[in-house]
Design a protein around this motif. Structure first.
Motif, short mmCIF file in Angstrom:
data_model
loop_
_atom_site.label_atom_id
_atom_site.label_comp_id
_atom_site.label_asym_id
_atom_site.label_seq_id
_atom_site.Cartn_x
_atom_site.Cartn_y
_atom_site.Cartn_z
N LEU A 47 0.85 -1.19 0.00
CA LEU A 47 0.00 0.00 0.00
C LEU A 47 0.88 1.24 0.00
N ASP A 48 0.27 2.35 -0.17
CA ASP A 48 0.99 3.62 -0.11
C ASP A 48 1.04 4.10 1.34
N VAL A 49 1.25 3.17 2.26
CA VAL A 49 1.24 3.45 3.69
C VAL A 49 2.45 2.76 4.30
N LYS A 50 3.07 3.42 5.25
CA LYS A 50 4.19 2.83 5.99
C LYS A 50 3.73 2.56 7.42
N LEU A 51 4.44 1.68 8.08
CA LEU A 51 4.07 1.31 9.45
C LEU A 51 4.03 2.51 10.38
N GLY A 52 4.90 3.48 10.15
CA GLY A 52 4.91 4.67 11.00
C GLY A 52 3.56 5.36 11.08
N ALA A 53 2.84 5.41 9.96
CA ALA A 53 1.51 6.04 9.93
C ALA A 53 0.53 5.24 10.79
N LEU A 54 0.61 3.92 10.72
CA LEU A 54 -0.29 3.09 11.54
C LEU A 54 0.05 3.24 13.02
N LEU A 55 1.34 3.24 13.32
CA LEU A 55 1.76 3.40 14.71
C LEU A 55 1.30 4.74 15.27
N ALA A 61 4.74 4.63 20.00
CA ALA A 61 6.00 5.29 19.64
C ALA A 61 6.92 4.32 18.92
N ALA A 62 7.46 4.74 17.77
CA ALA A 62 8.40 3.92 17.01
C ALA A 62 9.81 4.21 17.50
N VAL A 63 10.36 3.33 18.34
CA VAL A 63 11.68 3.51 18.93
C VAL A 63 12.75 2.84 18.06
N ARG A 64 12.44 1.69 17.52
CA ARG A 64 13.40 0.92 16.72
C ARG A 64 13.75 1.69 15.45
N GLU A 113 3.43 -3.08 19.27
CA GLU A 113 4.18 -2.41 20.34
C GLU A 113 5.58 -3.00 20.45
N ALA A 114 5.68 -4.33 20.35
CA ALA A 114 6.98 -4.99 20.43
C ALA A 114 7.87 -4.63 19.24
N ILE A 115 7.30 -4.62 18.05
CA ILE A 115 8.06 -4.27 16.85
C ILE A 115 8.55 -2.82 16.96
N ALA A 116 7.67 -1.92 17.34
CA ALA A 116 8.03 -0.51 17.46
C ALA A 116 9.11 -0.30 18.51
N GLY A 117 9.09 -1.11 19.57
CA GLY A 117 10.06 -0.98 20.64
C GLY A 117 11.35 -1.74 20.43
#
Length: 146
Positions: A47-55, A61-64, A113-117
Protein backbone atom coordinates in the motif's frame (compact mmCIF):
# COMPACT_ATOMS: atom_id res chain seq x y z
CA UNK A 1 -14.11 -30.96 -5.07
CA UNK A 2 -14.14 -32.46 -1.56
CA UNK A 3 -11.62 -31.33 1.01
CA UNK A 4 -8.63 -33.64 0.90
CA UNK A 5 -5.37 -31.75 1.28
CA UNK A 6 -4.71 -28.67 3.34
CA UNK A 7 -3.07 -25.78 1.53
CA UNK A 8 -1.84 -24.26 4.80
CA UNK A 9 1.70 -22.87 4.33
CA UNK A 10 1.34 -22.79 0.55
CA UNK A 11 1.33 -19.89 -1.89
CA UNK A 12 -1.55 -19.32 -4.30
CA UNK A 13 -0.48 -17.50 -7.44
CA UNK A 14 -3.28 -15.88 -9.42
CA UNK A 15 -3.74 -17.19 -12.94
CA UNK A 16 -2.85 -14.55 -15.60
CA UNK A 17 -6.44 -14.34 -16.81
CA UNK A 18 -7.98 -13.79 -13.36
CA UNK A 19 -10.27 -10.78 -13.67
CA UNK A 20 -11.25 -10.29 -10.01
CA UNK A 21 -9.54 -6.99 -9.07
CA UNK A 22 -9.12 -8.23 -5.48
CA UNK A 23 -6.84 -11.04 -6.62
CA UNK A 24 -5.51 -10.22 -10.11
CA UNK A 25 -1.71 -10.60 -10.17
CA UNK A 26 -1.53 -11.59 -6.50
CA UNK A 27 0.43 -14.08 -4.47
CA UNK A 28 -1.48 -15.20 -1.39
CA UNK A 29 0.08 -17.03 1.55
CA UNK A 30 -2.41 -19.51 3.01
CA UNK A 31 -2.33 -19.24 6.81
CA UNK A 32 -5.05 -21.78 7.51
CA UNK A 33 -7.03 -24.23 5.38
CA UNK A 34 -9.50 -26.66 6.94
CA UNK A 35 -12.84 -28.19 6.06
CA UNK A 36 -14.45 -25.04 7.46
CA UNK A 37 -12.68 -22.76 4.96
CA UNK A 38 -9.43 -20.96 4.34
CA UNK A 39 -7.68 -17.74 5.33
CA UNK A 40 -4.72 -16.15 3.58
CA UNK A 41 -2.79 -12.93 3.24
CA UNK A 42 -1.84 -11.32 -0.07
CA UNK A 43 1.91 -10.73 0.19
CA UNK A 44 2.73 -8.76 -2.96
CA UNK A 45 0.49 -5.68 -2.85
CA UNK A 46 2.24 -2.90 -0.94
CA UNK A 47 0.00 0.00 0.00
CA UNK A 48 0.99 3.62 -0.11
CA UNK A 49 1.24 3.45 3.69
CA UNK A 50 4.19 2.83 5.99
CA UNK A 51 4.07 1.31 9.45
CA UNK A 52 4.91 4.67 11.00
CA UNK A 53 1.51 6.04 9.93
CA UNK A 54 -0.29 3.09 11.54
CA UNK A 55 1.76 3.40 14.71
CA UNK A 56 0.91 7.11 14.89
CA UNK A 57 -2.81 6.29 14.55
CA UNK A 58 -2.51 3.78 17.38
CA UNK A 59 -0.41 6.18 19.46
CA UNK A 60 2.53 3.75 19.60
CA UNK A 61 6.00 5.29 19.64
CA UNK A 62 8.40 3.92 17.01
CA UNK A 63 11.68 3.51 18.93
CA UNK A 64 13.40 0.92 16.72
CA UNK A 65 15.43 2.61 13.95
CA UNK A 66 13.81 2.28 10.53
CA UNK A 67 10.62 0.64 11.79
CA UNK A 68 8.47 3.58 10.67
CA UNK A 69 9.52 2.93 7.06
CA UNK A 70 8.33 -0.69 7.06
CA UNK A 71 5.86 -1.17 4.17
CA UNK A 72 2.27 -2.17 4.84
CA UNK A 73 0.51 -4.52 2.41
CA UNK A 74 -3.08 -4.95 1.24
CA UNK A 75 -3.66 -8.39 2.73
CA UNK A 76 -7.02 -8.96 1.08
CA UNK A 77 -10.54 -7.62 0.74
CA UNK A 78 -11.90 -8.84 4.11
CA UNK A 79 -11.68 -6.63 7.23
CA UNK A 80 -9.36 -4.11 5.61
CA UNK A 81 -9.31 -2.06 8.82
CA UNK A 82 -7.74 -4.95 10.75
CA UNK A 83 -4.00 -5.63 10.88
CA UNK A 84 -2.28 -8.97 10.37
CA UNK A 85 1.40 -9.54 11.04
CA UNK A 86 3.12 -12.52 9.43
CA UNK A 87 6.33 -13.13 11.34
CA UNK A 88 9.04 -15.57 12.27
CA UNK A 89 7.99 -17.99 14.98
CA UNK A 90 9.29 -17.98 18.52
CA UNK A 91 7.14 -15.05 19.59
CA UNK A 92 3.74 -15.34 21.21
CA UNK A 93 1.28 -12.51 21.63
CA UNK A 94 -2.37 -12.18 22.65
CA UNK A 95 -3.63 -13.37 19.24
CA UNK A 96 -0.92 -15.51 17.64
CA UNK A 97 -1.61 -18.47 15.38
CA UNK A 98 1.32 -20.77 14.71
CA UNK A 99 1.22 -21.74 11.04
CA UNK A 100 4.44 -23.78 10.92
CA UNK A 101 7.37 -24.19 13.31
CA UNK A 102 8.93 -21.19 11.50
CA UNK A 103 5.98 -18.87 10.70
CA UNK A 104 3.18 -17.35 12.77
CA UNK A 105 0.50 -14.72 12.25
CA UNK A 106 -0.60 -12.29 14.94
CA UNK A 107 -3.53 -9.89 14.95
CA UNK A 108 -3.16 -8.19 18.34
CA UNK A 109 -1.81 -4.74 19.13
CA UNK A 110 0.94 -6.09 21.40
CA UNK A 111 3.04 -7.30 18.46
CA UNK A 112 3.05 -3.79 16.98
CA UNK A 113 4.18 -2.41 20.34
CA UNK A 114 6.98 -4.99 20.43
CA UNK A 115 8.06 -4.27 16.85
CA UNK A 116 8.03 -0.51 17.46
CA UNK A 117 10.06 -0.98 20.64
CA UNK A 118 12.68 -3.17 19.01
CA UNK A 119 11.66 -6.29 20.90
CA UNK A 120 9.54 -8.06 18.31
CA UNK A 121 10.46 -10.37 15.45
CA UNK A 122 12.97 -9.08 12.91
CA UNK A 123 11.19 -10.59 9.92
CA UNK A 124 7.62 -9.34 9.52
CA UNK A 125 5.06 -8.63 6.83
CA UNK A 126 2.33 -6.28 7.98
CA UNK A 127 -0.97 -6.35 6.13
CA UNK A 128 -4.36 -4.74 6.37
CA UNK A 129 -7.16 -7.16 5.61
CA UNK A 130 -7.10 -10.80 4.56
CA UNK A 131 -8.46 -13.18 1.98
CA UNK A 132 -11.10 -15.61 3.18
CA UNK A 133 -12.99 -18.52 1.70
CA UNK A 134 -15.95 -20.43 3.10
CA UNK A 135 -16.18 -24.20 3.36
CA UNK A 136 -15.31 -25.73 -0.03
CA UNK A 137 -15.09 -22.34 -1.77
CA UNK A 138 -11.33 -22.37 -2.34
CA UNK A 139 -11.39 -25.93 -3.65
CA UNK A 140 -14.24 -25.04 -6.02
CA UNK A 141 -12.45 -21.94 -7.32
CA UNK A 142 -9.24 -23.88 -7.85
CA UNK A 143 -10.97 -26.68 -9.74
CA UNK A 144 -12.55 -24.03 -12.01
CA UNK A 145 -9.14 -22.37 -12.51
CA UNK A 146 -10.65 -19.23 -11.04
Amino acid sequence: MPFSTSLTNHLLIAMPGLQDPNFARTVTYICEHTEQGAMGIVINRPLDVKLGALLDQLEIAAVRPGVADTPVYQGGPVQTDRGFVLHTAGYSYDSTLSITPDISVTTSRDILEAIAGGEGPDQVLIALGYAGWGSGQLEQEMSANA
